[in-house]
Design a protein around this motif. Structure first.
Motif, PDB file in Angstrom:
ATOM      1  N   THR A  69       0.843  -1.201   0.000  1.00 51.02           N
ATOM      2  CA  THR A  69       0.000   0.000   0.000  1.00 51.02           C
ATOM      3  C   THR A  69       0.881   1.254   0.000  1.00 51.02           C
ATOM      4  O   THR A  69       0.595   2.214  -0.720  1.00 51.02           O
ATOM      5  CB  THR A  69      -0.921   0.008   1.250  1.00 51.02           C
ATOM      6  OG1 THR A  69      -1.476  -1.279   1.406  1.00 51.02           O
ATOM      7  CG2 THR A  69      -2.036   1.023   1.113  1.00 51.02           C
ATOM      8  N   PHE A  70       1.940   1.204   0.775  1.00 55.22           N
ATOM      9  CA  PHE A  70       2.850   2.359   0.847  1.00 55.22           C
ATOM     10  C   PHE A  70       3.527   2.583  -0.521  1.00 55.22           C
ATOM     11  O   PHE A  70       3.542   3.712  -1.031  1.00 55.22           O
ATOM     12  CB  PHE A  70       3.909   2.112   1.932  1.00 55.22           C
ATOM     13  CG  PHE A  70       4.882   3.249   2.075  1.00 55.22           C
ATOM     14  CD1 PHE A  70       4.480   4.445   2.652  1.00 55.22           C
ATOM     15  CD2 PHE A  70       6.187   3.144   1.621  1.00 55.22           C
ATOM     16  CE1 PHE A  70       5.363   5.509   2.770  1.00 55.22           C
ATOM     17  CE2 PHE A  70       7.073   4.195   1.737  1.00 55.22           C
ATOM     18  CZ  PHE A  70       6.661   5.385   2.320  1.00 55.22           C
ATOM     19  N   ILE A 127       0.396  -7.184  -4.646  1.00 50.77           N
ATOM     20  CA  ILE A 127      -0.242  -6.489  -5.774  1.00 50.77           C
ATOM     21  C   ILE A 127      -1.549  -5.812  -5.343  1.00 50.77           C
ATOM     22  O   ILE A 127      -1.841  -4.696  -5.759  1.00 50.77           O
ATOM     23  CB  ILE A 127      -0.453  -7.461  -6.962  1.00 50.77           C
ATOM     24  CG1 ILE A 127       0.912  -7.894  -7.489  1.00 50.77           C
ATOM     25  CG2 ILE A 127      -1.230  -6.802  -8.081  1.00 50.77           C
ATOM     26  CD1 ILE A 127       0.878  -9.103  -8.361  1.00 50.77           C
ATOM     27  N   ILE A 128      -2.309  -6.480  -4.484  1.00 52.51           N
ATOM     28  CA  ILE A 128      -3.556  -5.870  -3.982  1.00 52.51           C
ATOM     29  C   ILE A 128      -3.213  -4.588  -3.208  1.00 52.51           C
ATOM     30  O   ILE A 128      -3.870  -3.551  -3.364  1.00 52.51           O
ATOM     31  CB  ILE A 128      -4.345  -6.874  -3.089  1.00 52.51           C
ATOM     32  CG1 ILE A 128      -4.879  -8.036  -3.921  1.00 52.51           C
ATOM     33  CG2 ILE A 128      -5.488  -6.183  -2.338  1.00 52.51           C
ATOM     34  CD1 ILE A 128      -5.992  -7.713  -4.893  1.00 52.51           C
ATOM     35  N   GLY A 129      -2.173  -4.657  -2.400  1.00 52.74           N
ATOM     36  CA  GLY A 129      -1.732  -3.473  -1.643  1.00 52.74           C
ATOM     37  C   GLY A 129      -1.363  -2.332  -2.569  1.00 52.74           C
ATOM     38  O   GLY A 129      -1.774  -1.182  -2.365  1.00 52.74           O
ATOM     39  N   VAL A 130      -0.617  -2.657  -3.612  1.00 54.76           N
ATOM     40  CA  VAL A 130      -0.200  -1.632  -4.574  1.00 54.76           C
ATOM     41  C   VAL A 130      -1.415  -1.045  -5.292  1.00 54.76           C
ATOM     42  O   VAL A 130      -1.498   0.165  -5.528  1.00 54.76           O
ATOM     43  CB  VAL A 130       0.806  -2.227  -5.595  1.00 54.76           C
ATOM     44  CG1 VAL A 130       1.041  -1.287  -6.754  1.00 54.76           C
ATOM     45  CG2 VAL A 130       2.113  -2.523  -4.909  1.00 54.76           C
ATOM     46  N   ALA A 143     -14.323   1.169  -7.009  1.00 45.97           N
ATOM     47  CA  ALA A 143     -14.182   0.533  -8.331  1.00 45.97           C
ATOM     48  C   ALA A 143     -13.142  -0.590  -8.303  1.00 45.97           C
ATOM     49  O   ALA A 143     -13.171  -1.479  -9.154  1.00 45.97           O
ATOM     50  CB  ALA A 143     -13.809   1.572  -9.379  1.00 45.97           C
ATOM     51  N   ILE A 144     -12.226  -0.558  -7.322  1.00 49.42           N
ATOM     52  CA  ILE A 144     -11.219  -1.635  -7.231  1.00 49.42           C
ATOM     53  C   ILE A 144     -11.922  -2.968  -6.983  1.00 49.42           C
ATOM     54  O   ILE A 144     -11.679  -3.953  -7.687  1.00 49.42           O
ATOM     55  CB  ILE A 144     -10.209  -1.357  -6.083  1.00 49.42           C
ATOM     56  CG1 ILE A 144      -9.448  -0.058  -6.337  1.00 49.42           C
ATOM     57  CG2 ILE A 144      -9.230  -2.524  -5.921  1.00 49.42           C
ATOM     58  CD1 ILE A 144      -8.529   0.348  -5.195  1.00 49.42           C
ATOM     59  N   GLY A 164      -9.109 -10.328   2.551  1.00 49.91           N
ATOM     60  CA  GLY A 164      -8.399  -9.901   3.760  1.00 49.91           C
ATOM     61  C   GLY A 164      -7.360  -8.832   3.443  1.00 49.91           C
ATOM     62  O   GLY A 164      -7.254  -7.813   4.135  1.00 49.91           O
ATOM     63  N   ALA A 165      -6.590  -9.063   2.365  1.00 48.15           N
ATOM     64  CA  ALA A 165      -5.551  -8.096   1.978  1.00 48.15           C
ATOM     65  C   ALA A 165      -6.180  -6.763   1.576  1.00 48.15           C
ATOM     66  O   ALA A 165      -5.613  -5.692   1.840  1.00 48.15           O
ATOM     67  CB  ALA A 165      -4.725  -8.653   0.816  1.00 48.15           C
TER      68      ALA A 165
END
Lengths: 507, 152
Positions: free
Chosen positions: A24-25, A61-64, A307-308, A357-358
């Motif tokens: 995410t960061f 990838i989900i975080g990004v 939308a994600i 969860g992610a």
């Protein structure tokens, strides 16, 4: 609901928790940098995490994805430059707010409602996906073929102003995807006798070129330093303000999920539609729209983030990517030996649970990173291009090399980077090419299977399109999409609107 | 339309025809058999040909430079000089070739420093510092976290 028990894995496994936070960061930083897209970041990470296990790679990838989509609004508010195409609508009221000395509050609104939108999107993903998967189990090969065809057509008609250009690019992508040995007959196609081409062209290398290097080359045109508004004012909206805008944010989140789940539409269109919805439905905005209305900041941001979850629905349940980022994620899953589609949730409930969860962890970290060290992180958007662009180019080279430890993939990346640069120059969309590359071989497989079911008869296949309800609906949708692109339809629509507007003018 | 943008529909048509020709030449396959390996590529090639003709008809190829030229001078985007484009791509290709000869860390520093300096000559010392730190961090990240094996 077998996946439900895996939902907590990213929360309980410190490694996965850290990866989601880091992703995410990283996404936030990349999204906030003007010119660097979430697609580019996701492609790079898919190539670099090639040696990882599936679960950590997908969590990263989900975080990004979450961080990148949110990060785009940061530069939109501070610089009036959308960090990602989907944060364009955030400039309409976010930048005027910053000019009024309320950039802190603008970021606060964007962050709080982004988290809300992200979580609502994930909730819809968790509830709708198993349902859609069970329906999709009854789809025949011809239905999959039609759905993929529809996906490409929708990408062309919604995502670009010029359908022939989009279809041309998607078709070319399909041909690139077909290069190599045919899986059914074993014959070589478009290999020119080259052993290297027998295994096909690696689409991750192509994506790195199209989304990474091409963007770097395009950005080389603007090396000027950006000027930024200082971060000032209150950061978080009060409880009363939050509750006041809650109904609007829920409505715009719903718009985001719905638009995001349509193949090709994505956050860009969702955020613009949400902004338009806010403009039409909010009778007494905090300020006039375009002059720093809070509603104008939160509406596009909630839609963008929700939308994600929407975009992940067709990818996970039908194996059809909703946009370029989900196409990259789909490619990443395929590299890991997984086949996204209706059976995924049944065969890999752990993966689905971990994705949910992610997503929740990433949404929470959007809040944490978004409001932590505001002034320090804000400076990141000012990294000079002469420093940033060589680093990105360097990362694309290493990313392409890392796929198979082969320099050949680097050459493919460079070739597609140059192609992508000229496509940008001549206003050809790159997204449909990637969709074509991934969907092309799948479409052909379904088409040939459908033909074999009909004993090799093209007429039999054509007839079956009108005799089976799902196929008929999909065929109708394809024909309708094509008709909407004809000059006749455009003219008729314009005439109809004129007739509707006339009486209003007289009044 | 500039000469370069006029050439684009020609190029698209040529690509479509080449793909169609190649589809007809796929070994041991009948292009008219819908289940063969050549039918689907040929179908796409025909679609590409139709699209390229439609693009030609619409003359919808405004190059971004051309569109900017037509607009007002103020705020128009600068075009990328060919020398910068070619040298940047050349630098990347050279990096890829030399990856197998020179140690990755040293090559990364060299590449980053050279390209940063080409883009902004006035700050060579800062560029060197940034190149060393960035290459070091990325090297550690790639080798120990992403487990990438470099050729040299």
């Amino acid at each position: 609901m077998a996946w439900f028990e895996y939902l907590l894995i990213p929360f309980t496994d410190p490694k996965l928790f850290f990866i989601a936070a880091f992703g995410t960061f990283a996404g936030f930083i990349i999204g906030a940098l003007p010119g660097l897209s979430v697609t580019m970041a996701a492609t790079l990470l898919v190539s670099l995490s090639y040696t990882w296990d599936t679960i950590p790679a997908i969590v990263l990838i989900i975080g990004v994805f979450f961080g990148g989509v949110y990060g785009g609004s940061r530069s939109a508010i501070l610089l009036n430059i959308p960090g990602t195409p989907s944060s364009l609508a955030a400039t309409f009221d976010g930048y005027p707010l910053a000019q009024r000395g309320e950039s802190g509050l603008a970021i606060g609104y964007a962050t709080v409602y982004s988290v809300l939108g992200g979580l609502l999107g994930i909730a819809v993903l968790a509830t709708a996906s198993p349902l859609i998967s069970s329906i999709a189990l009854s789809f025949a090969p011809r239905d999959y073929f039609l759905m993929m065809l529809l996906g490409i057509l929708v990408v062309g008609s919604v995502g670009s102003k010029d359908l022939p250009k989009s279809i041309f690019v998607a078709g070319l992508g399909m041909i690139i995807g077909l290069v190599g040995m045919d899986s059914l007959t074993g014959v070589d196609r478009f290999t020119f006798g080259s052993v290297e081409l027998k295994g096909g062209i690696n689409f991750i290398a192509c994506m790195l070129g199209l989304f990474g290097l091409a963007e770097v080359l395009h950005q080389l045109r603007h090396l000027k330093k950006n000027r930024m508004n200082d971060i000032s004012g209150q950061f978080l909206p009060s409880c009363a303000q939050f509750l006041r805008f809650l109904p609007l944010s829920i409505r715009t989140s719903a718009i985001g999920v719905l638009i995001g789940s349509l193949p090709g539409a994505g956050g860009e269109i969702a955020s613009l539609m949400a902004y338009d919805h806010a403009k039409r439905t909010v009778k007494k905005p905090s300020r006039p729209f375009g002059k720093g209305a809070y509603e104008g900041v939160l509406a596009p941001d909630t839609a963008n983030m929700s939308a994600i979850g929407g975009a992940l629905i067709p990818m996970l349940t039908l194996g059809i990517p909703g946009d370029a980022v989900t196409a990259v994620i789909l490619g990443g899953l395929m590299i890991q030996g997984l086949t996204p589609g209706p059976l995924l949730i049944q065969s890999s409930p752990d993966l689905f649970g971990v994705i949910i969860g992610a997503g929740i962890i990433s949404a929470v970290f959007v809040f944490i990173w978004g409001l932590m060290g505001l002034s320090t992180f804000a400076r990141i958007v000012l990294i000079p291009k002469h420093v940033l662009l060589p680093i990105i180019a360097f990362l694309t080279v290493v990313g392409a090399y890392a796929i198979r430890n082969s320099v050949i993939d680097v050459y493919w990346m460079v070739i597609f980077g140059v192609i992508g640069y000229f496509m940008k120059q001549y206003r050809f969309p790159t997204g449909p090419m990637v969709l074509g590359m991934i969907l092309g071989p799948m479409m052909e497989g379904h088409f040939r299977r459908a033909i074999m079911i009909e004993q090799g008869s093209l007429l039999g296949l054509t007839t079956s399109l009108f005799t089976h309800p799902i196929s008929f609906l999909l065929t109708f949708a394809i024909v309708f999409t094509l008709v909407t692109q004809t000059p006749w339809y455009v003219r008729s629509k314009a005439k109809l609107f004129k007739q509707h507007q006339r009486p209003a003018k007289i009044e | 339309m500039t000469a370069s943008s006029r050439g684009v529909p020609f190029l698209l048509t040529a690509i479509s025809l080449t793909i169609l020709g190649l589809s007809f030449n796929i070994e041991d396959n009948q292009v008219l058999d819908p289940s063969s390996a050549s039918f689907f590529p040929a179908l796409i090639a025909i679609l590409l040909l139709i699209c390229s003709l439609l693009i030609w008809r619409r003359k919808a190829i405004p190059a971004s430079d051309e569109k900017e030229d037509q607009g007002s001078d103020e705020g128009s985007e600068p075009s990328l000089p060919l020398v910068r484009l070619v040298s940047f791509i050349g630098g990347i290709l050279l990096f890829a070739v030399l990856m197998q000869v020179i140690h990755f860390l040293l090559l990364s520093i060299l590449y980053l420093f050279t390209s940063m300096t080409i883009l902004n000559r006035s700050r060579w010392l800062t560029n060197l510092l940034v190149a060393v730190i960035t290459a070091g961090v990325i090297y550690v990240l790639f080798v120990y976290i992403f487990k990438i094996v470099f050729p040299s």
